[in-house]
Enzyme design. Structure first.
Site, PDB file in Angstrom:
ATOM      1  N   GLU A 157       0.880  -1.516   0.075  1.00  0.00           N
ATOM      2  CA  GLU A 157      -0.120  -0.290   0.123  1.00  0.00           C
ATOM      3  C   GLU A 157       1.032   0.745   0.002  1.00  0.00           C
ATOM      4  O   GLU A 157       0.506   2.432  -0.378  1.00  0.00           O
ATOM      5  CB  GLU A 157      -1.166  -0.387   0.917  1.00  0.00           C
ATOM      6  N   ASP A 158       1.941   1.271   1.331  1.00  0.00           N
ATOM      7  CA  ASP A 158       2.926   2.291   0.628  1.00  0.00           C
ATOM      8  C   ASP A 158       4.072   3.284   0.579  1.00  0.00           C
ATOM      9  O   ASP A 158       4.631   3.609   0.491  1.00  0.00           O
ATOM     10  CB  ASP A 158       2.845   2.773   2.710  1.00  0.00           C
TER      11      ASP A 158
END
Ligand code: MN
Length: 716
Positions: A79-80
């Site tokens: 996600e990051d």
């Protein structure tokens, strides 16, 4: 980041309860996550990397397997950071990659503050997504750490949203899978952010009580201990204040103020065996007055999540109302760690090396429940298997039956969205409308005002709503087609009879055809329920007296041109001048066909094609046969040919039919639906053509259409 676990500490911790854990993979995951998150920081100012390590640390408390711990370390990388599923799969294997992917999907969902009524759906979604329950455990650890550090988030709105999500979704889920400790912590942290004032007043009051009697809990413990020892039960007793949130809930539920709420203390008695649980209970009840309605036996009837314990409330030592929980040490482990404890137990006792499916175990626990309420709980859980949970681009949750497609999704969002949908994107990619949606898919529907439901859709949609809307649309659309067709047939029929077609005239015969409006009449003609000719005769009854064609083999649906127009030359050679001619309704002879005339006394000559079946019945009467042929120089403007078609039962089918006939310069004079089934229409169409070759061309064009499964010239 005080006390952040170092790499070797984490590895040692995992090895301490799972000596077979893959040390190398743990080390690589630690370094990988640290590299990927690089210089990212948390709202607290800590390096971002401290977060996944904390999460992994929490997971070691549940004594989870190495794959779960690694997932904890990697859970935010997809996600990051620039990490991908493929890369994680290559480096750490499919198991870990799938787990990280599952956590990522859960991370992407966000409860909007106005969606708490959807909370149960979100919970179902999370459970459905966590097919491998380790996904949920990692997510709960993630949420636990995020809640512990929520105070650093500056936006009050964001804090509120996360706290609400925790309260509505994650705390109940933790409870559902038996993680009591996690549930309590999440609730209390969420409570702090959602109702800071209430929490402040409760903690203030608690600390006042605490000051009043710091030794109170200890003295109650020793009194309870003495009582149990006298009765011969060896027990470990602990006392605690209830959490501010549980006190607040009780205050809400019972509508009582804090002053009256005396049982803010709970005591837990741990013993060795189940027998001792009941023994201890007997001792407590014989020594102290029971508070009515507080006794619950969760040992003989465990909670759906596997929780086992005896609960009771008594007026305890020093006349204090207290809550007492009695359980074995083993029950305690299960109660606090839920399925996690169960899992450890199974892990340690299974030697077949098979990976244990957490959810299956959870379902097994639920299977052993018996009360109706628990059964319901259980059934609800099993129901998730039949559902997929998808999201709108705004993050709204849409739950659909398994097998649903973007069209189902579109109709679930709004009927107008369904009616006008032209395409769909799933997770940003363009897909076909028949694509089967998966859990967690984000679905974006493209619409166009000019698009309408396609009958094709009916073949793949699974929701009742979509199906009903599509069917209704098809019915409306079909009526429009019938109407247009009926209008044309009527106009033609009146023109051919040389009679005026007026609305007034039609209104006068509506009753006769059992219809309510002129449009209904047109539609029923288009549908073949009435013929244009019948309407002409109804409006002008005097026309009825004209002679009818002689063929009785088929109900005539077309009766025009029984007489040549005055002054027109006959298109047939070989007739006696002045003789009336009819074209047979059985074979519909056309210029170009080989023909024969049959003489009927008083009726003139009926023209048949040479291969007409009717002729067989006339084989014994050669005197009636007349050799005739078409006058090639004078074939008249048009003749009526008859075709028999089998149409697919689709909305567009009739439209295609009429369009094709018009494109090929044919005119539909009449149409009759003979048979109608779920998949097919059998239709007879009379159409005006120049000659046989013209009709052959029309037939060829019709045969090429996919909605028409067969066409032939009618030979009755
Ligand atoms: Mn996280």
């Amino acid at each position: 980041m005080v006390g952040m676990m170092r790499q070797y500490e984490l590895v040692e911790c995992v090895k301490s309860y799972d000596p077979s854990a893959d040390e190398d993979a743990l080390n690589r995951a630690y370094v990988y996550a640290m590299k990927k998150h690089g210089s990212q920081t948390r709202a607290s100012g800590d390096p971002y990397f401290s977060h996944p390590i904390e999460v992994a640390g929490i997971l070691t408390k549940y004594k989870l397997d190495a794959a779960s711990i690694i997932t904890g370390l990697l859970h935010d990388t997809i996600e990051d950071t620039d990490a991908t599923f493929g890369e994680i799969k290559t480096l750490f294997g499919e198991d870990v990659a799938t787990l990280v992917d599952g956590v990522t999907k859960l991370t992407r969902i966000q409860l909007q503050s106005d969606q708490t009524k959807q909370a149960e759906n979100f919970r179902k979604f999370v459970l459905a997504m966590s097919e491998d329950i380790r996904v949920l455990l990692v997510k709960l650890a993630d949420r636990t750490h995020n809640m512990r550090t929520l105070k650093y988030i500056t936006s009050p709105e964001k804090r509120r949203r996360i706290a609400l999500e925790t309260m509505e979704i994650y705390a109940p889920l933790a409870e559902r899978i038996g993680l009591q400790e996690v549930k309590t912590e999440l609730e209390d942290l969420a409570f702090t952010h959602l109702h800071p004032d209430a929490r402040d007043s409760i903690t203030t009051r608690l600390s006042f009580l605490r000051d009043k009697g710091t030794e109170l809990i200890d003295s109650i413990i020793s009194e309870l201990n003495e009582a149990l020892e006298r009765g011969g039960v060896k027990a470990l007793i602990s006392g605690r204040e209830k959490t501010p949130y549980s006190i607040w809930r009780k205050m809400q539920r019972k509508d009582v103020g804090f002053e009256q709420l005396s049982d803010i203390m709970a005591f837990r008695i741990l013993v060795d065996s189940m027998e001792e649980c009941y023994q201890a209970l007997g001792i407590i009840h014989s020594q102290f007055p029971m508070v009515p309605g507080r006794f619950k036996d969760y040992i003989s009837t465990p909670k759906p999540n596997g929780y086992q314990c005896l609960h009771t409330g008594v007026i305890g030592p020093q006349r204090h109302r207290i809550e007492v929980q009695i359980r074995t040490r083993e029950m305690h482990a299960v109660n606090e760690l839920g399925v996690a404890a169960h899992w450890q137990y199974k892990q340690n006792h299974s030697h077949d090396g098979k990976r244990y499916r957490w959810l299956r175990e959870l379902l097994e626990i639920l299977d052993h429940t018996s009360s109706p309420e628990e059964f319901l709980e259980n059934t609800r859980l099993e129901m998730y298997a039949d559902q997929v949970f998808c999201f709108t681009p705004k993050g709204d949750l849409v739950s659909l039956p398994t097998g649903s497609t973007p069209v189902d999704f579109a109709y679930a969002v709004h009927t107008a969205v369904g009616d006008h949908c032209v395409g769909a994107k799933v997770n940003g990619r363009i897909v076909t409308l028949r694509t089967v949606l998966q859990n967690g898919d984000q679905v974006e529907i493209a619409t166009s005002k000019t698009q309408h439901p396609s009958p094709e859709w009916e073949r793949f949609v699974v929701t009742a709503k979509a199906r009903t809307r599509i069917r209704r649309f098809i019915r409306t659309r079909q009526r429009e087609q019938y109407l247009e067709l009926g209008k044309q047939i009527l106009e033609r029929a009146f023109r051919q009879a040389n009679m005026e077609l007026s609305e007034k005239g039609l209104e006068g015969v509506l009753k006769q055809f059992k219809v309510g409006s002129i449009d209904d009449l047109r539609a029923s003609i288009g549908e073949g329920l009435a013929s244009g000719q019948e309407v002409v005769h109804a409006v002008y009854p005097e026309l009825k007296t004209q002679p009818k064609p002689d063929s009785k083999k088929i109900a005539p649906i077309s009766r025009q041109r029984t007489k040549p127009k005055p002054g027109a030359r006959l298109p047939i050679k070989g007739l006696i001048p002045g003789m009336a001619i009819h074209f047979a309704q059985c074979c519909h002879p056309l210029p170009g066909d080989r023909i024969v005339g049959i003489v009927s006394t008083g009726k003139g000559v009926t023209v048949h094609t040479i291969d007409c079946h009717t002729l067989e019945t006339l084989a014994d009467e050669p005197e009636r046969w007349l050799d005739i042929s078409w006058d090639e120089d004078n074939q008249g403007d048009s003749h009526v040919g008859r075709v028999k078609l089998i149409l697919n039962n689709e909305t567009s089918a009739l439209g295609t039919l009429t369009t094709l006939i018009a494109q090929n310069n044919g005119n539909i004079v009449n149409l009759k639906i003979q048979n109608r089934s779920k998949s097919f229409f059998e239709i007879i169409v009379d159409l005006e053509v120049r000659d046989a070759r013209h009709l052959t061309n029309v037939i060829a064009a019709l045969r090429a259409a996919s909605v028409i499964s067969s066409v032939e010239r009618a030979q009755s």
